[in-house]
Design a protein around this motif. Structure first.
Motif, PDB file in Angstrom:
ATOM      1  N   VAL B 112      -6.779  -8.059   5.062  1.00  0.00           N
ATOM      2  CA  VAL B 112      -5.669  -7.114   4.865  1.00  0.00           C
ATOM      3  C   VAL B 112      -5.058  -6.755   6.207  1.00  0.00           C
ATOM      4  CG1 VAL B 112      -5.097  -4.771   4.175  1.00  0.00           C
ATOM      5  CG2 VAL B 112      -6.562  -6.148   2.732  1.00  0.00           C
ATOM      6  N   VAL B 113      -5.926  -6.389   7.160  1.00  0.00           N
ATOM      7  CA  VAL B 113      -5.423  -5.991   8.478  1.00  0.00           C
ATOM      8  C   VAL B 113      -4.776  -7.185   9.167  1.00  0.00           C
ATOM      9  CG1 VAL B 113      -6.067  -5.051  10.713  1.00  0.00           C
ATOM     10  CG2 VAL B 113      -7.146  -4.205   8.651  1.00  0.00           C
ATOM     11  N   LEU B 114      -5.426  -8.331   9.073  1.00  0.00           N
ATOM     12  CA  LEU B 114      -4.950  -9.531   9.754  1.00  0.00           C
ATOM     13  C   LEU B 114      -3.568  -9.949   9.267  1.00  0.00           C
ATOM     14  CD1 LEU B 114      -6.303 -11.544  11.813  1.00  0.00           C
ATOM     15  CD2 LEU B 114      -6.569 -13.054   9.858  1.00  0.00           C
ATOM     16  N   MET B 115      -3.324  -9.817   7.961  1.00  0.00           N
ATOM     17  CA  MET B 115      -2.017 -10.244   7.442  1.00  0.00           C
ATOM     18  C   MET B 115      -1.036  -9.088   7.405  1.00  0.00           C
ATOM     19  SD  MET B 115      -2.815 -12.885   4.387  1.00  0.00           S
ATOM     20  CE  MET B 115      -3.738 -11.787   3.363  1.00  0.00           C
ATOM     21  N   ALA B 213      -3.561  -5.927  -1.443  1.00  0.00           N
ATOM     22  CA  ALA B 213      -3.550  -4.815  -0.497  1.00  0.00           C
ATOM     23  C   ALA B 213      -2.778  -5.192   0.760  1.00  0.00           C
ATOM     24  CB  ALA B 213      -4.972  -4.412  -0.158  1.00  0.00           C
ATOM     25  N   ALA B 214      -2.845  -6.483   1.159  1.00  0.00           N
ATOM     26  CA  ALA B 214      -2.095  -6.926   2.334  1.00  0.00           C
ATOM     27  C   ALA B 214      -0.596  -6.764   2.075  1.00  0.00           C
ATOM     28  CB  ALA B 214      -2.433  -8.374   2.652  1.00  0.00           C
ATOM     29  N   ALA B 264      -7.593   3.365   5.643  1.00  0.00           N
ATOM     30  CA  ALA B 264      -8.843   3.937   5.145  1.00  0.00           C
ATOM     31  C   ALA B 264      -8.789   4.066   3.621  1.00  0.00           C
ATOM     32  CB  ALA B 264      -9.091   5.292   5.788  1.00  0.00           C
ATOM     33  N   LEU B 265      -7.616   4.469   3.118  1.00  0.00           N
ATOM     34  CA  LEU B 265      -7.475   4.593   1.665  1.00  0.00           C
ATOM     35  C   LEU B 265      -7.604   3.229   1.009  1.00  0.00           C
ATOM     36  CD1 LEU B 265      -4.573   7.142   1.200  1.00  0.00           C
ATOM     37  CD2 LEU B 265      -6.997   7.485   0.825  1.00  0.00           C
ATOM     38  N   GLN B 266      -7.036   2.210   1.674  1.00  0.00           N
ATOM     39  CA  GLN B 266      -7.056   0.875   1.072  1.00  0.00           C
ATOM     40  C   GLN B 266      -8.455   0.315   0.993  1.00  0.00           C
ATOM     41  OE1 GLN B 266      -4.133  -1.534   3.069  1.00  0.00           O
ATOM     42  NE2 GLN B 266      -2.904  -1.462   1.228  1.00  0.00           N
ATOM     43  N   PHE B 267      -9.308   0.705   1.949  1.00  0.00           N
ATOM     44  CA  PHE B 267     -10.676   0.217   1.864  1.00  0.00           C
ATOM     45  C   PHE B 267     -11.308   0.705   0.567  1.00  0.00           C
ATOM     46  CE2 PHE B 267     -15.215   0.187   2.662  1.00  0.00           C
ATOM     47  CZ  PHE B 267     -15.357  -1.104   3.093  1.00  0.00           C
ATOM     48  N   ALA B 316     -14.424   7.270   1.400  1.00  0.00           N
ATOM     49  CA  ALA B 316     -13.331   6.598   2.106  1.00  0.00           C
ATOM     50  C   ALA B 316     -12.131   7.530   2.229  1.00  0.00           C
ATOM     51  CB  ALA B 316     -12.939   5.315   1.375  1.00  0.00           C
ATOM     52  N   ASN B 317     -11.834   8.266   1.163  1.00  0.00           N
ATOM     53  CA  ASN B 317     -10.719   9.207   1.218  1.00  0.00           C
ATOM     54  C   ASN B 317     -10.964  10.299   2.246  1.00  0.00           C
ATOM     55  OD1 ASN B 317      -9.768   7.705  -0.811  1.00  0.00           O
ATOM     56  ND2 ASN B 317      -9.713   9.320  -2.354  1.00  0.00           N
TER      57      ASN B 317
END
Lengths: 401, 333
Positions: B112-115, B213-214, B264-267, B316-317
């Motif tokens: 997700v972070v990478l893309m 998510a990405a 953080a929410l996406q995790f 996570a939230n």
């Protein structure tokens, strides 16, 4: 008639009209006329609103992605309504009973069937052939027919979930934001409880435990049974599968309201500080009127975008649940269920995953495109800039005059 | 860091009612369980009445609802809720499976972070160009494509065609355990052989899980960047004649504040997709465990899994909120 002249003048001055613009104008005029049938003088009193709607339609007409979204959504709704009547084979006609090689037939193949059925108490025998344009599923059903009939399942769940879930959420959010204090605390804590679960997880758990209870309810209330059968265009022999289908419905409604409650509360909190709310209160309007006629129209924009996108979200989640074997069970036509069947025969029977997959992605993409377009149209900033552009285009005429 | 301690305490306190709420909802799920599953637990149709009664007593099913609630909550917090299938505490069964799910979510998060981040920033930098249009359409397609469709396309491509991944079993973790999460342990102990095995097994499920998510992150980053770009501070920098590169660095700093919270929410959000991903890729995580529990009417396990998901999600939230407060002082008050 000075009224009329200014109207004409404005029309001529501003816009270059395309065919689509004229079409949308006419549609909106019809809509206005339709509302005027019920509310006296509505059209005359809401001229600015009608004008605004027309401008929004122009903006949509000038954005191809949104138009694509509109077309996809219209097609989806059309097949959702008429799909079950357009099928060439009923969803509970199993060709595998008459010719075993129809199981997982390749796309583009034709098979002969020696059908023996009982109709009106007589045994009927006939030979027919069945053409599988997109292949067949495990019980030899034509994928095209199941997809068409499945559109109804998807649409009905979609519309009813979106009709009920967000409505509950918006009402609770309005109340919570407007009253504040203990009411607000209570509602928001309950909302937090539901938002503490990942939506799909809660939906899975609920649709796993609910079917029994719902089936009990359906079996004791025959009107509910008939109504669901009619809505989903199913035959009477599927009554015992309705419990699972409706469990998904209940689960998704439960999952879908809290987000809206939070958003509606947030916007209400800022909106209620405005003078017009205070004025309405000073005049002595009932709270109900203030909430639904004054605050709601002002906060509905972003919520409308959210709703449009969630039409796609519901389809994804519902198909996901039936992919996991919850929700619609085999004879009931359902897109996610086809993929579930296909997953067990994956590389061989690729068409069972591919075609329903394409359908799901297309429909969801359609709703998302429409939602995106609506966001731009409803956002006053982007809309103004767009209007400005349109005016500039027609601006040449203005200079001449 | 003014007020951060106060904020943490306040935010921590709201965690408690949420936790109670979670147990309440879990209890409702457990309470509406249909078609009394006791007979199935006792051994099916042939189970003796005595065995059925015994199980009923064991799970407090003959007690009023408040007693059942206390029993359930106690069971969840002290890990004394037994899985009727193998008579072991539910969370003992879950333990190892949770590591698989967590690792899957980690891989997904990585993709997700990478893309999401770079593509979102590129899209914003080249706004309203052809690149931007393409990237936006790609993001929208990512969002609209469900896991259970794209996964099969990927399996066909990467497994059947190019065999770049394995789909059976999971490689054992490294012998030396520090965090108990195999990939991280591998990196810490420089156990590259096992690392490659883990990556080979997990990259495709992670990629599949992360793709939606990405898409969301791409759109969010783009909007956030453009919003930060349209601020007065940017105008001031431009007027001052700051070179483009520096200007973008300032904008990026402002734009990343909301992006980090969303991350953080996406995790937490990625967890929601794990049951489907685990089913398709045959990973023995908690999602698959919960789905199997449904099939075997093993409801204590389902309740345990649901509870665990909620706990991770809420945590996570909480982390998202705290991060936001640490980065942006305005929200502390």
């Amino acid at each position: 008639m000075p009224d009329k002249r200014t109207a004409e003048y404005e029309e001529r001055e501003e816009y270059e009209m395309s065919v689509l613009d004229r079409l949308s104008d006419r549609l909106i005029d019809w809509l206005a006329a339709f509302i005027t049938l019920f509310r006296k003088d509505w059209r005359r009193r809401n001229q600015s609103k009608i004008k605004e709607w027309k401008l929004m339609a122009y903006a949509i007409n000038r954005s191809p992605p949104t138009l694509l979204g509109v077309v996809i959504v219209i097609v989806y709704i059309f097949f959702g309504i008429f799909g079950p009547y357009l099928v060439s084979w009923s969803y509970d006609f199993f060709p595998i009973l008459y010719n075993t090689s129809t199981q997982l037939a390749h796309p583009g193949t034709t098979y002969f069937l020696n059908v023996t059925t009982i109709e009106n108490g007589h045994i009927v025998q006939y030979t027919t052939h069945i053409h599988f344009l997109l292949g067949s599923d495990v019980s030899g059903r034509d994928i095209v027919s199941v997809l068409l009939a499945g559109a109804r399942t998807a649409l009905v769940l979609d519309i009813f979930i979106i009709l009920i879930g967000p409505t509950i959420g918006i009402i609770l959010g309005l109340i919570s934001g407007y009253y504040g204090g203990a009411v607000d605390e209570t509602i928001m804590r309950i909302t937090d409880m539901f938002l503490a679960f990942p939506a799909l997880i809660l939906a899975i758990a609920l649709s796993a435990v609910l079917p029994g209870r719902i089936q009990e309810f359906l079996n004791s209330h025959s009107w509910a049974q008939t109504l669901t059968l009619k809505l989903f265009a199913l035959h009477a022999r599927d009554v015992n599968n309705l419990g699972k289908l409706l469990a998904v419905f209940v689960a998704l409604v439960v999952v879908w309201w809290p987000g809206y409650a939070r958003v509606a509360r947030g916007s209400t909190l800022t909106e209620k500080e405005n003078l017009y709310v205070e004025a309405a209160r000073a005049v002595g309007l009932p709270t109900r009127t203030i909430l639904f006629r004054h605050i709601l129209p002002n906060i509905i924009g972003p919520i409308l975008v959210m709703i449009t996108m969630d039409f796609g979200g519901v389809i994804l989640t519902e198909a996901g649940l039936s992919f996991l074997g919850l929700g619609a069970v085999p004879p009931i036509p359902d897109w996610g269920n086809l993929i579930n069947q296909g997953s067990q025969y994956f590389p061989q029977a690729w068409w069972l995953v591919a075609f329903p997959g394409i359908v799901i992605v297309t429909v969801v993409l359609g709703w998302n495109l429409l939602g995106d377009g609506l966001r731009d149209v409803l956002d006053p900033r982007t809309r103004r800039s767009l209007e400005f552009k349109l005016k500039k285009k027609a601006g040449g005429g203005e200079e001449n005059a | 860091m003014a007020g951060i301690g106060k904020f943490l305490v306040r935010r921590g306190l709201t965690f408690i009612p949420t936790l109670i709420g979670v147990t309440l909802i879990v209890f409702i799920i457990a309470y509406v369980i249909p078609a009394n599953p006791v007979r199935a637990w006792a051994g099916g149709e042939k189970a003796s009445q005595a065995a059925v009664e015994m199980i009923k007593k064991e799970y407090h099913l003959d007690q009023p609802w408040y007693d059942q609630y206390v029993f359930l909550v106690k069971g969840l917090f002290t890990n004394s809720l037994l899985d009727p299938l193998n008579q072991e505490p539910v969370f003992s069964n879950i333990g190892n499976r949770f590591i698989v799910t967590f690792q899957l979510a980690l891989f997904a998060f990585f993709f997700v972070v990478l893309m999401g981040l770079p593509l979102g920033i590129i899209s914003a930098l080249k706004r309203n160009s052809a690149t931007d249009m393409t990237l936006r359409v790609v993001a929208l397609i990512f969002i609209s494509t469900p896991i259970y469709v794209i996964a099969y396309l990927f399996i066909w491509l990467f497994f059947l065609h190019w065999s770049l991944t394995t789909l059976a079993g999971i490689p054992p973790g490294p012998p030396h355990k520090i965090t108990h999460i195999p990939v991280i342990d591998d990196m810490l102990t420089l156990n590259w052989g096992n690392f490659v095995q883990q990556v080979r097994r997990f990259w495709l499920p992670g990629f599949t899980l992360g793709i939606a998510a990405a898409g969301v992150l791409m759109r969010f980053t783009r909007n956030s960047f453009l919003e930060a770009y349209s601020r007065d501070s940017t105008l001031f920098l431009k007027a001052k004649g700051v070179p483009r590169r520096r200007l973008y660095r300032h904008v990026l700093k402002n734009a990343l504040v909301p992006v980090i919270t969303i991350l953080a929410l996406q995790f937490g959000g990625l967890l929601a997709g794990t049951p489907i991903t685990e089913t398709i890729f045959n990973l023995p995580g908690i999602g698959l465990y919960g789905l199997q529990a449904i099939m075997y009417l093993d409801f204590p396990a389902l309740v345990g899994v649901t509870f665990l998901y909620a706990i991770v999600f809420v945590t996570a939230n909480l982390i998202a909120d705290i991060l936001y407060a640490v980065i942006d002082p305005r929200v502390r008050f």
